[in-house]
Write a protein that holds these residues in place. Sequence first.
Motif, mmCIF file in Angstrom:
data_model
loop_
_atom_site.group_PDB
_atom_site.id
_atom_site.type_symbol
_atom_site.label_atom_id
_atom_site.label_comp_id
_atom_site.label_asym_id
_atom_site.label_seq_id
_atom_site.Cartn_x
_atom_site.Cartn_y
_atom_site.Cartn_z
ATOM 1 N N THR A 67 8.142 9.924 -3.086
ATOM 2 C CA THR A 67 9.181 9.251 -3.868
ATOM 3 C C THR A 67 8.518 8.263 -4.827
ATOM 4 N N GLN A 68 7.665 7.394 -4.312
ATOM 5 C CA GLN A 68 6.912 6.469 -5.169
ATOM 6 C C GLN A 68 5.420 6.737 -4.972
ATOM 7 N N GLY A 69 4.693 6.932 -6.073
ATOM 8 C CA GLY A 69 3.252 7.179 -5.983
ATOM 9 C C GLY A 69 2.958 8.675 -6.023
ATOM 10 N N ARG A 90 16.445 -5.349 3.615
ATOM 11 C CA ARG A 90 17.473 -5.653 2.611
ATOM 12 C C ARG A 90 17.174 -4.998 1.274
ATOM 13 N N SER A 91 15.921 -4.646 1.029
ATOM 14 C CA SER A 91 15.622 -4.052 -0.277
ATOM 15 C C SER A 91 15.458 -2.529 -0.211
ATOM 16 N N GLY A 92 15.872 -1.917 0.891
ATOM 17 C CA GLY A 92 15.823 -0.458 0.924
ATOM 18 C C GLY A 92 15.725 0.090 2.336
ATOM 19 N N THR A 93 15.393 1.367 2.410
ATOM 20 C CA THR A 93 15.298 2.058 3.697
ATOM 21 C C THR A 93 13.898 1.838 4.261
ATOM 22 N N PHE A 94 13.845 1.356 5.510
ATOM 23 C CA PHE A 94 12.559 0.901 6.037
ATOM 24 C C PHE A 94 12.391 1.354 7.488
ATOM 25 N N ASN A 95 12.390 2.672 7.687
ATOM 26 C CA ASN A 95 11.998 3.200 8.990
ATOM 27 C C ASN A 95 10.472 3.200 9.025
ATOM 28 N N PHE A 96 9.887 2.654 10.088
ATOM 29 C CA PHE A 96 8.425 2.675 10.138
ATOM 30 C C PHE A 96 7.895 2.714 11.565
ATOM 31 N N LEU A 97 6.657 3.135 11.677
ATOM 32 C CA LEU A 97 5.896 3.064 12.926
ATOM 33 C C LEU A 97 4.654 2.224 12.661
ATOM 34 N N LEU A 98 4.342 1.351 13.608
ATOM 35 C CA LEU A 98 3.212 0.424 13.472
ATOM 36 C C LEU A 98 2.533 0.311 14.829
ATOM 37 N N SER A 99 1.202 0.316 14.838
ATOM 38 C CA SER A 99 0.502 0.126 16.113
ATOM 39 C C SER A 99 -0.819 -0.595 15.899
ATOM 40 N N ASP A 100 -1.167 -1.429 16.873
ATOM 41 C CA ASP A 100 -2.497 -2.039 16.907
ATOM 42 C C ASP A 100 -3.293 -1.491 18.102
ATOM 43 N N PHE A 116 -4.971 -8.823 2.355
ATOM 44 C CA PHE A 116 -4.760 -7.370 2.372
ATOM 45 C C PHE A 116 -4.123 -6.922 1.059
ATOM 46 N N THR A 117 -4.727 -5.927 0.442
ATOM 47 C CA THR A 117 -4.309 -5.453 -0.878
ATOM 48 C C THR A 117 -4.154 -3.933 -0.818
ATOM 49 N N PRO A 118 -3.105 -3.393 -1.418
ATOM 50 C CA PRO A 118 -2.964 -1.931 -1.395
ATOM 51 C C PRO A 118 -4.078 -1.250 -2.200
ATOM 52 N N VAL A 119 -4.475 -0.066 -1.767
ATOM 53 C CA VAL A 119 -5.432 0.756 -2.510
ATOM 54 C C VAL A 119 -4.671 1.756 -3.381
ATOM 55 N N GLY A 120 -3.627 2.355 -2.829
ATOM 56 C CA GLY A 120 -2.813 3.330 -3.556
ATOM 57 C C GLY A 120 -1.626 2.654 -4.226
ATOM 58 N N SER A 121 -0.629 3.470 -4.605
ATOM 59 C CA SER A 121 0.486 2.947 -5.404
ATOM 60 C C SER A 121 1.842 3.068 -4.703
ATOM 61 N N THR A 122 1.855 3.283 -3.398
ATOM 62 C CA THR A 122 3.142 3.439 -2.715
ATOM 63 C C THR A 122 3.756 2.087 -2.340
ATOM 64 N N ASP A 123 5.104 2.075 -2.270
ATOM 65 C CA ASP A 123 5.821 0.928 -1.730
ATOM 66 C C ASP A 123 5.443 0.715 -0.255
ATOM 67 N N SER A 124 5.118 1.807 0.444
ATOM 68 C CA SER A 124 4.831 1.766 1.881
ATOM 69 C C SER A 124 3.565 0.970 2.178
ATOM 70 N N GLU A 125 2.472 1.310 1.505
ATOM 71 C CA GLU A 125 1.219 0.592 1.754
ATOM 72 C C GLU A 125 1.362 -0.865 1.316
ATOM 73 N N HIS A 126 2.116 -1.069 0.236
ATOM 74 C CA HIS A 126 2.367 -2.436 -0.234
ATOM 75 C C HIS A 126 3.072 -3.252 0.860
ATOM 76 N N ARG A 149 9.254 -4.694 -4.239
ATOM 77 C CA ARG A 149 8.021 -4.841 -3.455
ATOM 78 C C ARG A 149 7.869 -6.292 -3.018
ATOM 79 N N PRO A 150 7.604 -6.497 -1.731
ATOM 80 C CA PRO A 150 7.479 -7.874 -1.249
ATOM 81 C C PRO A 150 6.220 -8.536 -1.809
#
Lengths: 257, 257
Positions: free
Chosen positions: B82-84, B167-177, B122-132, B114-115
């Motif tokens: 969708t983006q990138g 609040r700024s869109g659809t934000f389903n995500f998975l995150l793990s450490d 931490f800085t994005p390498v690519g151009s997606t909203d997700s990595e941002h 984009r927040p």
Amino acid sequence: MCQLLGMNCNVPTDIVFSFEGFRRRGGETDEHADGWGIAFFEDGGCRVFLDYLPSSISPVADLVKNYPIQSRNVIAHIRKATQGAVSLANTHPFQRELWGRYWLFAHNGNLAERPSLDDGRFTPVGSTDSEHAFCALLNQLSRHFGEPPSLADLHGAVADYAGTLSRSGTFNFLLSDGRALFAHCSTDLFYVVRESPFSTAHLSDADVSIDFARVTTPRDRVAVIATRPLTDNEDWTRMRSGELLCFVDGMPRPSPI
Amino acid sequence: MCQLLGMNCNVPTDIVFSFEGFRRRGGETDEHADGWGIAFFEDGGCRVFLDYLPSSISPVADLVKNYPIQSRNVIAHIRKATQGAVSLANTHPFQRELWGRYWLFAHNGNLAERPSLDDGRFTPVGSTDSEHAFCALLNQLSRHFGEPPSLADLHGAVADYAGTLSRSGTFNFLLSDGRALFAHCSTDLFYVVRESPFSTAHLSDADVSIDFARVTTPRDRVAVIATRPLTDNEDWTRMRSGELLCFVDGMPRPSPI
């Protein structure tokens, strides 16, 4: 100890031929059987393949051999563990992000003392001296440069750091941010530049040859860097101790003064 | 949009069965054909396999299917851009290091704004909203916590952030450490917990079944999280919009108040 393999090119190139010889040193023609890894820069991104099986028998290495990934900067490493257990967290190359670029690092050698991390943002995940040194380098770079430096300034800063760290042990390493490939020699690092007119190369570790004239165009240029020469019929240049070359577009730029 | 797959277990488990169904949605049974990736935590380290080919035909996906990697936390993603652009730099999961741990993140959705990165490390390498969004989250965590937080404190902080960003869109995500797997639902996320007594499961996307009783011990527990249920004969729980579950040892802990 370990062994290193790097490639830097002016056009995206696959590393299948060199890797075919190199992987055999991981448990077949040599003893570096404590895991291995290879990293490819592509499209500004990168991908890293790691395995703790010996590279000579690893299914991940089979994939790398059979799936010719095109890249301008590649770093590979086969490990013989000296510091740190055999585990994925201790498998090179190591990856971090700085200034919106990925950085990859692999090391051959052994450091008696670990450099200070200076309360910096980069922290090792595993227990190797190598990842520790990589994090210390990135901490130093991010502290030293307020903004992303030019390649020449980066070359100078990495050379300073490599010189300092080499006092505490053997510090052969490969480092890349995707623009250039830095190769530092303490004891063992060789390179060859392949360019037109291309000829046929024959691996040292397997009876495999390739006629580069058939798979290249006249403007291609590829530098391959390795702990020991990978072919037995090419002129490999031995790097000097303390030398830090910066490979760009398949050509080495000498150590800064 | 994209699809997500996650797994969290109390013992290292392979994801081959679930992945077999999931990968087919990348160009075969569904349209998510703009690259894919899967990441495994192992031994404190992690490895990420990425490809920009559709997962249904990718040689890297063949490897993942044929090489059963044992892991307690896995995150996978198939992309419909969708983006990138379609490129490796824009392929999920994204990886960073914070507090000497690797963090992995994959996103399904689309953010209109984009927040702020708040001048963080931490800085994005690519151009997606997700990595941002991932980089903004890590910047916020590293600023908020002087030292690595407890899992409960982390859960609270990630929930706050997810609520704000949703609040700024659809934000389903998975995150793990690597210790836990966080699953946030905006619109679409389901999970199933498999534990003793185990039964037979049948994939929705392929005529493939597995009798888990034959490949587990009575104490094993595995949670699988996915954008759409992967099997057609198990009870998948639909997550509520705004819910952030923290999966540990194969069990979900509810959203903090």
